[in-house]
Design an enzyme around this catalytic site. Sequence first.
Site, PDB file in Angstrom:
ATOM      1  N   GLU A  61      68.720  20.366  24.230  1.00 45.16           N
ATOM      2  CA  GLU A  61      67.356  20.957  24.494  1.00 45.16           C
ATOM      3  C   GLU A  61      67.466  22.227  25.231  1.00 45.16           C
ATOM      4  OE1 GLU A  61      67.714  17.787  24.557  1.00 45.16           O
ATOM      5  OE2 GLU A  61      66.793  17.109  22.720  1.00 45.16           O
ATOM      6  N   HIS A 130      58.486   9.181  23.026  1.00 43.58           N
ATOM      7  CA  HIS A 130      58.014   9.631  21.494  1.00 43.58           C
ATOM      8  C   HIS A 130      56.811   9.857  21.637  1.00 43.58           C
ATOM      9  CE1 HIS A 130      62.266   8.141  21.038  1.00 43.58           C
ATOM     10  NE2 HIS A 130      62.249   8.763  20.018  1.00 43.58           N
TER      11      HIS A 130
END
Lengths: 329, 278
Positions: A61, A130
């Site tokens: 990322e 998540h």
Amino acid sequence: MTRTMTLGKAINAGLRTAMEDDPKVILMGEDIGRLGGVFRVTDGLQKDFGEDRVIDTPLAESGIIGTAIGLALRGYRPVCEIQFDGFVYPAYDQIVSQLAKMHYRSAGRLTLPVTIRLPFGGGIGAVEHHSESPEAYFAHTAGLKVVACSSPAEANVMIRQAIASDDPVIFLEPKRRYHEKGEVDPEISVEGAFPLHASRVLREGTDCTVVAYGPMVRVAMDAAAAAASESGPSLEVIDLRSLSPLDMDPIFTSVRKTGRMVVVHEAPGTLGLGSELAARVQEECFYSLEAPVLRATGFDTPYPPARVEEHYLPDLDRVLDAVDRCLAH
Amino acid sequence: MAWCRGVDPVRILGTFRGNDQGGWDPADHNFQLYTIVIGAQTLHATGYAMGIAKDGRVGGDDPAKDEAAIVYFGDGATSQGDVNEAFIWSSVFTAPVVFFCQNNQYAISEPLERQTRVPLYQRASGFGFPGVRVDGNDVLATYAVTQDALNKARGGEGPSLIEAYTYRMGAHTTNDDPTKYRIASEVESWKLKDPIARMKSFLIRQQVADNDYFDSVKADADALAAKLRADCLSMPEPAPDSIFDHVYPHGSPELDAQRATFTRYLDSFADAPAGGHR
Ligand SMILES: Cc1ncc(C[n+]2csc(CCOP(=O)(O)OP(=O)(O)O)c2C)c(N)n1
């Protein structure tokens, strides 16, 4: 001409339009190419625009955002997908120290029109990392703009406005609403549409103002409908839409009318958006307030395991409970 | 690995069932909780191994007292900064850690070529420690290289990288759709390399196991699977206020207050009519 679409498809259509309109728009992220993203939001785009413009990146990322900055310096308009909210933190330095500050440091000579798409929030029964709501970290950072869409129509036009913006934009997508359907006008122009950084009254009411954004807008609207159907309080619902900068005027106007405000978000209460909204409302509307501003938010804990998440997430009852407490003053 | 460390598999299923975020005591099994954030665990293992070295538990007079750490991750993880930092740290501090990369050639939909242009084991040499590739579908070879790497780490020779070359037979998750990014013949060819089938034919050829043995293994496995399914389905629902447990080792007055408010709120539903909201 409007079309019925899910929120996910509406973003997909918005990305497609943005790519057709501007050859400098490129998409970057993990699994966004052939798979179309884990939520299929970029489905079919690599097939139509090629691997040069829809880029499956290495699994890193920090690399996604760092190279997006470089591409933006070179004149591109990168739209980065971070697969889930909880995986944005490896990129945190690139976002907060690099992306947010480049314009300031360069005395305005450099602009970084990077959009970061972030599926956020819970309610999907997922494992940890998540289901998070990291928006306050970004709203706290000068130089970033932060927006959250709440319906297919909004999602379609807001993603296009975010991409067209010269600012770095954190674009929050309510992942548990990806499959909800609504009417979308994909032709509406970026300039002609309701502005990106404006909040919006979705339902008028007289007794209490309820401010929400992203996935909680639907909850607030349901709460208002439930209250109305039971001859309960009349709620005015505002979709905040832009978390940074804040568009306070519609909120001030509303609170001056209702005298009360409840803020709803999934993120933990402490130093969440609700804190800032409460502070600003008491600064500007002190003499209009009949009660303290209350919040219905996630607790100050890590996001819990899926089987108890329903207790963590504000729902219709929690919103109405806050409204009742507000009205009891 | 969890199985080998004596962790009851139902403890792992608890996490995927959404009951908890790691249901066993790592100290009981010398087995850390899973790390969902890809690659982060490699730094933890490195730090743990640095602690082992600081405690003087490497290269001692009595090899039985020496220790090492081993950490597992995928091919996709090798792109993360954390993993590369772990390589650097372990190298410069000669940490007794073994990096075990399960190269199953896919990170969800992305093929290995999106993460590397050289075989992964070769990366180790750039960081200054040995790397080896092993056939990850060969149980005994994998065991042998792992044991060797761990012994070297325990003996004070520092880190090493094992690349176990294998293949992900199924989908990444139930949400995945491998038909979008790989061809069926690839999967078919890897079916022929099934490590369990290979181990079985090896044992038969060596005449160290007969059909009765395999029948009993199968019966054991079926019984275990049935028990796991039953245990998984009968896991008790966690208490709503467990949300507030274990945020801090010594609690926090603010959270105690939030818990109390939440409990009062839940209690307020006690005499609400069943079904709808208040
Ligand atoms: C930091 C981070 N980014 C993204 C994800 C989402 N994700 C989960 S598994 C996965 C692919 C992992 O691939 P690999 O490292 O090869 O391991 P495998 O699952 O194939 O064993 C991704 C991208 C994650 N868990 N953590």
